[in-house]
Write a protein that holds these residues in place. Structure first.
Motif, short mmCIF file in Angstrom:
data_model
loop_
_atom_site.label_atom_id
_atom_site.label_comp_id
_atom_site.label_asym_id
_atom_site.label_seq_id
_atom_site.Cartn_x
_atom_site.Cartn_y
_atom_site.Cartn_z
N UNK A 26 1.03 -1.33 0.09
CA UNK A 26 0.05 0.12 -0.02
C UNK A 26 0.80 1.39 0.17
N UNK A 27 2.13 1.13 0.69
CA UNK A 27 3.06 2.33 0.89
C UNK A 27 3.46 2.64 -0.91
N UNK A 28 3.74 1.50 -1.47
CA UNK A 28 4.31 1.72 -3.03
C UNK A 28 3.09 2.27 -3.76
N UNK A 29 1.89 1.38 -3.60
CA UNK A 29 0.56 2.01 -4.45
C UNK A 29 0.23 3.35 -4.35
N UNK A 30 0.19 3.88 -2.90
CA UNK A 30 -0.17 4.96 -2.53
C UNK A 30 0.38 6.16 -3.27
N UNK A 31 1.90 5.88 -3.13
CA UNK A 31 2.92 6.88 -3.43
C UNK A 31 3.27 7.05 -4.88
N UNK A 32 2.96 5.65 -5.57
CA UNK A 32 3.16 5.90 -7.08
C UNK A 32 1.90 6.11 -7.95
N UNK A 33 0.85 5.71 -7.52
CA UNK A 33 -0.28 5.88 -8.26
C UNK A 33 -0.42 7.25 -8.96
N UNK A 34 0.01 8.40 -8.43
CA UNK A 34 0.03 9.73 -8.93
C UNK A 34 0.62 9.60 -10.21
N UNK A 35 1.69 8.89 -10.59
CA UNK A 35 2.47 9.26 -11.48
C UNK A 35 1.70 9.27 -12.94
N UNK A 36 0.65 8.11 -13.03
CA UNK A 36 -0.04 8.26 -14.19
C UNK A 36 -1.25 9.18 -14.27
N UNK A 37 -1.53 9.94 -13.11
CA UNK A 37 -2.51 10.90 -13.00
C UNK A 37 -2.12 12.30 -13.19
N UNK A 38 -0.74 12.38 -13.40
CA UNK A 38 -0.10 13.65 -13.24
C UNK A 38 -0.75 14.53 -14.56
N UNK A 39 -0.77 14.12 -15.82
CA UNK A 39 -1.24 15.02 -16.79
C UNK A 39 -2.78 15.24 -16.53
N UNK A 40 -3.47 14.76 -15.99
CA UNK A 40 -5.31 14.81 -15.79
C UNK A 40 -5.04 15.83 -14.61
N UNK A 41 -4.64 15.42 -13.52
CA UNK A 41 -4.67 16.37 -12.37
C UNK A 41 -4.01 17.83 -12.52
N UNK A 42 -3.03 17.76 -13.44
CA UNK A 42 -2.29 19.10 -13.93
C UNK A 42 -3.40 19.79 -14.75
N UNK A 43 -4.13 19.15 -15.75
CA UNK A 43 -5.38 19.91 -16.60
C UNK A 43 -6.43 20.22 -15.56
N UNK A 44 -6.76 19.41 -14.68
CA UNK A 44 -8.18 19.67 -13.81
C UNK A 44 -8.03 20.66 -12.89
N UNK A 45 -6.92 20.59 -12.19
CA UNK A 45 -6.51 21.87 -11.15
C UNK A 45 -5.73 22.90 -11.56
N UNK A 46 -5.61 23.25 -12.99
CA UNK A 46 -4.52 24.06 -13.47
C UNK A 46 -3.30 24.47 -12.76
N UNK A 47 -2.51 23.13 -12.74
CA UNK A 47 -1.28 23.24 -11.99
C UNK A 47 -0.05 23.62 -12.81
N UNK A 48 0.61 24.80 -12.47
CA UNK A 48 2.14 24.96 -12.68
C UNK A 48 2.92 24.08 -12.26
N UNK A 49 4.59 24.44 -12.44
CA UNK A 49 5.42 23.39 -11.99
C UNK A 49 5.65 23.12 -10.58
#
Length: 450
Positions: A26-49
């Motif tokens: 669960x440690x590994x899953x919880x920390x790494x799951x965001x890697x695939x979501x980065x493009x989508x949360x960046x667009x959804x929340x309008x994130x800069x670097x």
């Protein structure tokens, strides 16, 4: 010599090891799951670097807090109860992050998950180390790192499977971790508390029952006596005592080993692998496929560590790993500097780096940290060391997007390579070998007058 080196109940040992290691998954899953979501949360929340670094790295602030609180809680309430709380936090974090509509709620639930990750990262290897016979402890604690690697791979596969499920795909990516969280909670109900914690709390008969399950018919008197002796000076340890001259050297050793595990750049790769691979000119789906390759190699490398950490020793793994990581990062940096991306060369050297980390600093750091601290201050010392680990992880995770943008990916990789060399020198000069020794024998290695 281990007083009860033969006749162990391997089936029972693997049962509690697998259950505790689920915290690592669960440690590994919880920390790494965001890697695939980065493009989508960046667009959804309008994130800069900068906001992206915060959204990805926020979990690590929670990890730092979790590690700081977990040691004392584990000493007071027991290792197993703390792991139960971790399972609940994992489930709440995944569901909450998946349902978030605003960035502040997303960050809040990632912080909440971080509390569980930080606590599990400390308590799961501690639980395994305190349950395992000395001659098996290295490979069993290393198994915890394999669970982390498996959790990372599971997150990558989940991301790929959910990538084409519509505009809410990132929500399902986070919410999916509720399933293994519930399994972890259920399995924790069938494993006992550690005998060392039970003896510390004066519950000798319960401790003897657990030891009998582990060691079968072997004599237990020497084992019980050695554990009791390690606690005989007092029943309670304090932060002031931990930072006293007596424990200062071993505490700093643990802190620096933990920090080196992170500042050598591993989570810049784990969290941002799809982003890095896209810079080589491949598509989003291809970058996720290559990222799964990173996860597979991590699992295989950790299997190697499990097989050989109790044969080759901790120090040899540290030295080989840090040198190989240096070469790999230099090669990746050169590829980006020269804009040479043919023949999957960036992927190849990235996989070499991840493999080197997975079977050395990744797996062996948790083994070493679970071993080197004396019984009476182990919980507090592990808290401090893992707090330093998570703070270092946050710094790497937050600064990578900024460094990559301001300095370039090549210079960033060169920086991590330089740190790998420094880590190698430190481990060569400071690390003491602990393979094959009981926890009480290791205590006399660092404190010979004891």
């Amino acid at each position: 010599m281990e007083p009860i080196a033969a006749g162990v109940n391997r089936r029972y040992i693997w049962l509690f090891t697998c259950v505790a290691a689920l915290g690592g998954l669960l440690f590994g899953f919880d920390t790494a799951v965001i890697s695939g979501a980065i493009p989508y949360i960046s667009a959804y929340f309008s994130l800069d670097e900068y906001l992206l670094g915060w959204a990805v790295g926020a979990i690590l602030i929670g990890c730092a807090a979790g590690s700081l609180l977990a040691g004392g809680a584990a000493d007071r309430y027991g290792r197993r109860l703390v792991l139960v709380v971790c399972a609940l936090l994992f489930a709440a974090s995944g569901i909450g992050a998946g349902l978030s509509e605003q960035l502040h709620w997303f960050v809040f639930f990632r912080l909440l998950g971080g509390l569980g990750v930080g606590a599990a990262a400390l308590v799961s290897p501690m639980y395994i180390a305190e349950m395992a016979p000395a001659r098996l402890r290295g490979r069993l604690v290393a198994f915890y790192q394999m669970a982390i690697a498996s959790g990372i791979l599971l997150a990558y596969c989940s991301n790929l499977l959910l990538d084409h499920t519509g505009e809410n795909n990132w929500r399902w990516m986070f919410a999916s971790q509720a399933v293994p969280s519930v399994l972890f909670l259920a399995f924790l109900l069938v494993v006992p508390e550690t005998p060392r914690w039970l003896i510390r709390r004066g519950r000798q008969q319960e401790a003897k029952t657990v030891l009998e399950k582990i060691h079968g018919e072997a004599p237990l008197e020497a084992e019980m006596e050695a554990i009791q002796k390690s606690y005989q000076q007092a029943s309670h340890s304090s932060v002031k005592e931990l930072f006293s001259m007596k424990y200062r050297a071993v505490l700093w050793l643990g802190i620096l080993i933990a920090v080196f595990q992170q500042i050598t750049g591993i989570n810049a790769i784990i969290y941002y692998a799809p982003v890095i691979f896209r810079q080589t000119g491949i598509s989003g789906s291809s970058s996720l496929m290559q990222t799964i390759g990173v996860g597979i190699v991590t699992v295989l490398a950790t299997l190697f560590a499990i097989g050989f950490v109790d044969r080759l020793g901790r120090k040899m793994f540290f030295l080989i790993g840090s040198l190989t990581m240096t070469v790999s990062l230099m090669a990746v940096g050169a590829c980006f500097q020269l804009s040479y991306f043919d023949h999957y060369i960036v992927l190849a050297f990235t996989l070499l780096y991840v493999a080197s980390f997975g079977c050395t600093l990744g797996a062996v750091t948790w083994v070493y940290l679970s071993e080197i601290f004396p019984n009476r201050v182990r919980g507090l010392a592990m808290s401090v060391a893992t707090l330093a680990l998570w703070l270092a992880d946050f710094i790497v995770t937050y600064t990578f997007p900024v460094m990559a943008r301001q300095l370039g990916t090549a210079a960033t990789m060169y920086c991590y390579a330089g740190i790998c060399l420094i880590a190698c020198w430190y481990m060569f000069t400071r690390v003491k070998e602990t393979k094959g020794k009981s926890l009480e024998e290791i205590e006399t290695l660092f404190f010979p007058s004891k």
